[in-house]
Design a protein around this motif. Structure first.
Motif, short mmCIF file in Angstrom:
data_model
loop_
_atom_site.label_atom_id
_atom_site.label_comp_id
_atom_site.label_asym_id
_atom_site.label_seq_id
_atom_site.Cartn_x
_atom_site.Cartn_y
_atom_site.Cartn_z
N ASN A 1 0.84 -1.20 0.00
CA ASN A 1 0.00 0.00 0.00
C ASN A 1 0.88 1.25 0.00
OD1 ASN A 1 -1.74 2.21 0.95
ND2 ASN A 1 -3.22 0.59 1.43
N PRO A 2 0.64 2.19 -0.90
CA PRO A 2 1.48 3.39 -0.96
C PRO A 2 1.38 4.29 0.26
CG PRO A 2 -0.42 3.59 -2.44
CD PRO A 2 -0.39 2.18 -1.96
N ARG A 3 0.37 4.06 1.10
CA ARG A 3 0.24 4.85 2.33
C ARG A 3 0.97 4.21 3.52
NH1 ARG A 3 -4.48 4.75 4.37
NH2 ARG A 3 -5.54 3.28 2.97
N TYR A 4 1.70 3.13 3.25
CA TYR A 4 2.39 2.40 4.32
C TYR A 4 3.88 2.31 4.05
CZ TYR A 4 4.13 -1.60 6.99
OH TYR A 4 4.87 -2.41 7.80
N ALA A 5 4.68 2.51 5.10
CA ALA A 5 6.12 2.32 5.01
C ALA A 5 6.63 1.70 6.30
CB ALA A 5 6.83 3.65 4.75
N PHE A 6 7.78 1.06 6.23
CA PHE A 6 8.33 0.34 7.37
C PHE A 6 9.81 0.64 7.55
CE2 PHE A 6 9.18 -2.81 10.44
CZ PHE A 6 10.33 -3.50 10.05
N ILE A 7 10.21 0.78 8.81
CA ILE A 7 11.62 0.90 9.16
C ILE A 7 11.92 -0.10 10.28
CG2 ILE A 7 13.44 2.35 10.16
CD1 ILE A 7 12.06 4.77 9.10
N GLN A 8 12.98 -0.86 10.12
CA GLN A 8 13.42 -1.71 11.22
C GLN A 8 14.37 -0.90 12.09
OE1 GLN A 8 15.16 -5.46 10.15
NE2 GLN A 8 15.73 -5.96 12.25
N ALA A 9 13.95 -0.63 13.32
CA ALA A 9 14.76 0.18 14.23
C ALA A 9 14.30 -0.06 15.66
CB ALA A 9 14.66 1.67 13.88
N ASP A 10 15.18 0.26 16.59
CA ASP A 10 14.94 0.09 18.02
C ASP A 10 14.53 1.44 18.62
OD1 ASP A 10 15.04 -0.41 20.75
OD2 ASP A 10 16.99 -1.43 20.69
N ILE A 11 13.47 1.48 19.41
CA ILE A 11 13.04 2.74 20.00
C ILE A 11 14.09 3.28 20.99
CG2 ILE A 11 10.58 2.33 19.69
CD1 ILE A 11 10.45 1.60 22.69
N CYS A 12 15.01 2.45 21.41
CA CYS A 12 16.09 2.91 22.29
C CYS A 12 17.22 3.60 21.51
CB CYS A 12 16.66 1.74 23.08
SG CYS A 12 15.50 1.01 24.25
N ASP A 13 17.16 3.54 20.19
CA ASP A 13 18.17 4.17 19.33
C ASP A 13 17.71 5.59 19.02
OD1 ASP A 13 19.81 5.06 17.27
OD2 ASP A 13 19.85 3.12 16.25
N LYS A 14 18.23 6.55 19.76
CA LYS A 14 17.75 7.92 19.64
C LYS A 14 18.00 8.51 18.25
CE LYS A 14 17.57 12.25 22.23
NZ LYS A 14 18.00 12.96 23.44
#
Length: 354
Positions: free
Chosen positions: A49-62
């Motif tokens: 879906n063009p309205r969706y994107a994903f990033i693999q990242a840790d919320i602890c990584d400022k």
């Protein structure tokens, strides 16, 4: 709206994203570390879906969080990323402290910095929506009391203590810094794509394989069960219509003992499965009582009248309709479950911003 969602590859987060993609015009950036509980197969139907994107990242990584905020420019954040399994928190509390407390603090600081730099007219429109649990309230006796938004916190497990801490942080950032926040505390969720370590999917999948159905203690613990798609609708109501600084309890109006949950699943499976595992004629024969969990809370029950009265939300599914849909989903999606059980779902571990 442009909504940044943390933990969107998890059970509840993916339900929220599927709802946003199918039933709203909003745009979503999903940030997920993809720990064992994060599964991109939960989002397979909407990943293009063009309205969706994903990033693999840790919320602890400022740095990663700052970059995501800067590139996406969200109107709201829905913070679902958390370690959430009580048994795992008993075995290893430190990871829960790191993700649920330190990670939330980091996210609050990044959000506050981003929000403070928004044009003055946009600042009141921004929302930091923190998604929490009814377990922060602790244990209820059998007096018929319900958890309300003003119930004092009394967490029992390392998991619930870490979530209580994160709730307090969110309120402090609102009161001290003025960050526009809303908080929700939900009851036990169930439904499609639920990770198999949890009670309901564990029972379904074990039963299909003819394995024991483990129940803590006598199975008399009472929980309020909430179908995950009903929860997703509630969360989207709160982030778009909820009042700043408010807390909303979200429940399913379904108080049921664990033993009765398991027996209901067994009854449904008896109806749907003619070729039962060898040695049994009814799935209830697989029930096995095991030593109770340390500090196990006896009863949770939510008073969800506030969100119903103020925002017009009420669950669509009863437990009877929701649990049947859930069992039928697992029967129709054995491949998804097998990928989780054999670990192959973890092979896809890359994500980028569109």
């Amino acid at each position: 709206m442009k909504i940044l969602i943390t933990g969107g590859a998890g059970f509840i987060g993916s339900a929220v994203i599927r709802h946003l993609m199918s039933d709203t015009p909003h745009t979503v950036l999903n940030i997920d570390k993809l720990t064992y509980a994060g599964n991109l197969e939960n989002l397979k139907d909407i990943e293009a879906n063009p309205r969706y994107a994903f990033i693999q990242a840790d919320i602890c990584d400022k740095d990663a969080m700052m970059a995501a905020f800067e590139s996406f420019q969200p109107d709201a954040i829905m913070h679902l990323a958390a370690e959430s399994h009580v048994d795992r928190s008993i075995d290893g509390p430190a990871e829960f402290i790191q993700t649920n407390i330190v990670g939330t603090c980091n996210l609050l600081e990044v959000a506050r910095d981003y929000w403070s730099k928004l044009p003055e007219a946009q600042q009141p429109l921004f929302r930091f929506h923190h998604i929490s649990t009814d377990e922060v309230y602790g244990d209820l006796d059998d007096s018929g009391l319900l958890f309300t938004e003003s119930t004092p916190y009394s967490p029992s497990s390392p998991y619930s203590a870490s979530k209580a801490s994160s709730d307090h942080l969110v309120r402090a950032w609102h009161r001290t810094f003025g960050l526009p926040v809303v908080i929700t505390n939900c009851s036990n969720n169930y439904g499609p794509y639920h990770f198999p370590e949890k009670l309901i999917p564990l029972v379904i999948l074990n039963a299909l394989d003819g394995k024991p159905l483990p129940i803590y203690g006598k199975g008399d613990q009472i929980r309020d069960w909430l179908y995950v798609e009903d929860h997703a609708r509630a969360l989207c109501k709160v982030v778009t219509e909820g009042s700043v600084g408010e807390t909303y309890n979200i429940g399913g109006f379904n108080e049921i003992q664990n033993i009765d949950v398991v027996k209901t699943i067994c009854s449904i499976l008896d109806d749907l499965i003619t070729d039962k595992p060898a040695g049994i004629s009814h799935f209830e024969e697989l029930i096995a009582f095991v030593t109770d969990r340390p500090g196990h809370d006896q009863r949770y029950a939510i008073d969800a009248s506030k969100i119903e009265n103020e925002l017009g939300w009420r669950p669509i599914e009863t437990f009877e309709t929701g649990i049947r849909k859930t069992v039928e989903w697992y029967l129709a999606n054995r491949e998804w479950a097998n990928h989780v059980l054999d670990g192959s779902y973890q092979r896809n571990r890359l994500g980028t911003v569109k």
